[in-house]
Design a protein around this motif. Structure first.
Motif, mmCIF file in Angstrom:
data_model
loop_
_atom_site.group_PDB
_atom_site.id
_atom_site.type_symbol
_atom_site.label_atom_id
_atom_site.label_comp_id
_atom_site.label_asym_id
_atom_site.label_seq_id
_atom_site.Cartn_x
_atom_site.Cartn_y
_atom_site.Cartn_z
ATOM 1 N N GLY A 157 0.790 -1.228 0.000
ATOM 2 C CA GLY A 157 0.000 0.000 0.000
ATOM 3 C C GLY A 157 0.818 1.272 0.000
ATOM 4 O O GLY A 157 0.572 2.165 -0.821
ATOM 5 N N TRP A 158 1.807 1.372 0.895
ATOM 6 C CA TRP A 158 2.562 2.614 0.965
ATOM 7 C C TRP A 158 3.277 2.890 -0.350
ATOM 8 O O TRP A 158 3.430 4.027 -0.776
ATOM 9 C CB TRP A 158 3.571 2.590 2.135
ATOM 10 C CG TRP A 158 4.731 1.649 1.988
ATOM 11 C CD1 TRP A 158 4.863 0.426 2.566
ATOM 12 C CD2 TRP A 158 5.910 1.855 1.211
ATOM 13 N NE1 TRP A 158 6.054 -0.165 2.201
ATOM 14 C CE2 TRP A 158 6.724 0.698 1.367
ATOM 15 C CE3 TRP A 158 6.388 2.883 0.388
ATOM 16 C CZ2 TRP A 158 7.959 0.546 0.740
ATOM 17 C CZ3 TRP A 158 7.625 2.734 -0.232
ATOM 18 C CH2 TRP A 158 8.390 1.571 -0.050
ATOM 19 N N HIS A 159 3.707 1.809 -1.031
ATOM 20 C CA HIS A 159 4.458 1.948 -2.277
ATOM 21 C C HIS A 159 3.535 2.449 -3.394
ATOM 22 O O HIS A 159 3.892 3.358 -4.150
ATOM 23 C CB HIS A 159 5.070 0.585 -2.633
ATOM 24 C CG HIS A 159 6.072 0.632 -3.734
ATOM 25 N ND1 HIS A 159 5.769 0.266 -5.022
ATOM 26 C CD2 HIS A 159 7.371 1.000 -3.735
ATOM 27 C CE1 HIS A 159 6.864 0.397 -5.775
ATOM 28 N NE2 HIS A 159 7.842 0.848 -5.015
ATOM 29 N N ALA A 160 2.352 1.838 -3.460
ATOM 30 C CA ALA A 160 1.377 2.263 -4.465
ATOM 31 C C ALA A 160 0.992 3.731 -4.257
ATOM 32 O O ALA A 160 0.849 4.495 -5.212
ATOM 33 C CB ALA A 160 0.141 1.374 -4.390
ATOM 34 N N ALA A 161 0.859 4.150 -2.990
ATOM 35 C CA ALA A 161 0.455 5.516 -2.680
ATOM 36 C C ALA A 161 1.532 6.522 -3.095
ATOM 37 O O ALA A 161 1.226 7.598 -3.596
ATOM 38 C CB ALA A 161 0.167 5.646 -1.185
ATOM 39 N N GLU A 162 2.807 6.149 -2.918
ATOM 40 C CA GLU A 162 3.890 7.086 -3.276
ATOM 41 C C GLU A 162 4.024 7.252 -4.788
ATOM 42 O O GLU A 162 4.539 8.249 -5.263
ATOM 43 C CB GLU A 162 5.221 6.605 -2.680
ATOM 44 C CG GLU A 162 5.276 6.831 -1.181
ATOM 45 C CD GLU A 162 6.696 6.980 -0.659
ATOM 46 O OE1 GLU A 162 7.643 7.173 -1.451
ATOM 47 O OE2 GLU A 162 6.879 6.909 0.565
ATOM 48 N N ARG B 63 6.933 0.190 10.962
ATOM 49 C CA ARG B 63 6.197 1.331 10.413
ATOM 50 C C ARG B 63 5.749 1.060 8.964
ATOM 51 O O ARG B 63 6.555 0.616 8.148
ATOM 52 C CB ARG B 63 7.073 2.593 10.440
ATOM 53 C CG ARG B 63 6.272 3.849 10.136
ATOM 54 C CD ARG B 63 7.145 5.077 9.986
ATOM 55 N NE ARG B 63 7.841 5.454 11.218
ATOM 56 C CZ ARG B 63 8.654 6.516 11.310
ATOM 57 N NH1 ARG B 63 8.863 7.288 10.253
ATOM 58 N NH2 ARG B 63 9.250 6.793 12.457
ATOM 59 N N ASP B 64 4.477 1.299 8.675
ATOM 60 C CA ASP B 64 3.844 1.122 7.344
ATOM 61 C C ASP B 64 3.529 -0.329 6.993
ATOM 62 O O ASP B 64 2.998 -0.606 5.908
ATOM 63 C CB ASP B 64 4.717 1.703 6.204
ATOM 64 C CG ASP B 64 5.015 3.168 6.414
ATOM 65 O OD1 ASP B 64 4.113 3.901 6.817
ATOM 66 O OD2 ASP B 64 6.165 3.574 6.187
ATOM 67 N N ILE B 65 3.844 -1.274 7.877
ATOM 68 C CA ILE B 65 3.635 -2.680 7.518
ATOM 69 C C ILE B 65 2.150 -2.985 7.327
ATOM 70 O O ILE B 65 1.787 -3.871 6.540
ATOM 71 C CB ILE B 65 4.260 -3.602 8.588
ATOM 72 C CG1 ILE B 65 4.463 -5.015 8.034
ATOM 73 C CG2 ILE B 65 3.413 -3.664 9.846
ATOM 74 C CD1 ILE B 65 5.846 -5.343 7.713
ATOM 75 N N ALA B 66 1.285 -2.248 8.015
ATOM 76 C CA ALA B 66 -0.155 -2.535 7.942
ATOM 77 C C ALA B 66 -0.728 -2.259 6.551
ATOM 78 O O ALA B 66 -1.839 -2.698 6.237
ATOM 79 C CB ALA B 66 -0.913 -1.732 9.002
ATOM 80 N N THR B 67 0.025 -1.560 5.698
ATOM 81 C CA THR B 67 -0.465 -1.277 4.345
ATOM 82 C C THR B 67 -0.114 -2.392 3.351
ATOM 83 O O THR B 67 -0.453 -2.305 2.175
ATOM 84 C CB THR B 67 0.135 0.037 3.796
ATOM 85 O OG1 THR B 67 1.521 -0.156 3.478
ATOM 86 C CG2 THR B 67 0.018 1.178 4.804
ATOM 87 N N VAL B 68 0.559 -3.419 3.838
ATOM 88 C CA VAL B 68 1.066 -4.490 2.965
ATOM 89 C C VAL B 68 0.135 -5.697 3.063
ATOM 90 O O VAL B 68 -0.218 -6.120 4.163
ATOM 91 C CB VAL B 68 2.505 -4.872 3.399
ATOM 92 C CG1 VAL B 68 3.020 -6.033 2.581
ATOM 93 C CG2 VAL B 68 3.433 -3.658 3.274
ATOM 94 N N SER B 69 -0.279 -6.266 1.937
ATOM 95 C CA SER B 69 -1.241 -7.387 1.985
ATOM 96 C C SER B 69 -0.561 -8.724 2.254
ATOM 97 O O SER B 69 -1.127 -9.596 2.916
ATOM 98 C CB SER B 69 -2.027 -7.464 0.670
ATOM 99 O OG SER B 69 -1.218 -7.935 -0.389
#
Lengths: 164, 164
Positions: A157-162, B63-69
């Motif tokens: 998710g964070w990667h797609a958002a950036e 940090r940010d791990i929750a955005t990863v599926s």
């Protein structure tokens, strides 16, 4: 352990005084990149043919490997700092946690790369899909099973958002 | 190092006298299986929810791990023998090289499993896709990038042949 000056927003940790287990270097990886800074940012950026050289001691463990189309290769990124928990890679906008990144910098700098196996010649495996420095220590080779390892719809998710 | 009596067709090796590098146990994996012999044969066999417990020392790395599926989880199979190069698992017809198998028995008994992340609660990650013993030492957590990690058409030839 290698280290470097932290960048703004980065967080480091004091690592434990002792290791909990030991690992063997079972071979070396030969690539076109002599220095870390010459390596591609990730394995998807390069179609270069690299060679995995397995130590003679482990030759028998390669039995049947030539029937496998793709491998998971584990290797040790021995030049990476191990104490950076939040990292600000140059090519991303914001700092991220080490466990949300594929950066070499992590408490155990063990990379896991999926490669395509082109050819086996004795102790040498020609593969496509690596992005590490020439001479990187090899830790393990595993067969890639699509049934458990392939998740085409996975999202970071964070990667797609950036990138959006 | 744990060891066991070799089965017919198996090949063992004398390992080096010293390790080449050290690793940290950065947490533990909680699963429903107390003993090795209770574990599923591979992660595809179970939909059990397991919990990855990360040591407080490494909290910031999440940090940010929750955005990863999906994650790639590396863990240390500390009960596995490390000296078996050709192995005869009970559920296959013939012996195979350790590097052509996903068995825990290998010179560096580091597993790489792809898991689906259900929930993050502080230092605890609920996931589906693990098959290891309760209490297994955690080595690393990485985000799964479909662009480099997903190969749906990968083939393990010897495995397909034995099932045919």
């Amino acid at each position: 352990m290698p280290s470097r000056k932290p960048r703004p927003g980065e967080v480091t940790v004091e690592l434990p005084a002792t290791y909990d287990a030991g690992i063997y270097f079972i071979g070396r990886i030969r690539t076109p990149w002599d220095r870390r800074e010459d390596c591609p940012k990730n394995s998807g950026e390069s179609q270069a043919v690299c060679t995995i050289e397995v130590d003679a001691r482990y030759a028998e463990a390669l039995r049947d490997i030539a029937t496998v189309s793709h491998l998971i290769v584990l290797y040790f990124m021995d030049e990476a700092p191990r104490d950076i928990l939040v990292q600000a890679p140059n090519h991303y906008k914001k700092p991220h946690g080490a466990f949300a990144l594929r950066s070499p910098a992590r408490p155990n700098p063990i990379a896991a790369s999926v490669v395509r196996l082109l050819r086996v010649d004795g102790l040498r495996l020609e593969v496509v899909g690596l992005d590490c420095r020439d001479g990187t220590p090899l830790l393990d080779i595993k067969p890639y099973f699509a049934s458990i390892d392939a998740v085409p719809d996975a999202i970071v998710g964070w990667h797609a958002a950036e990138r959006a």
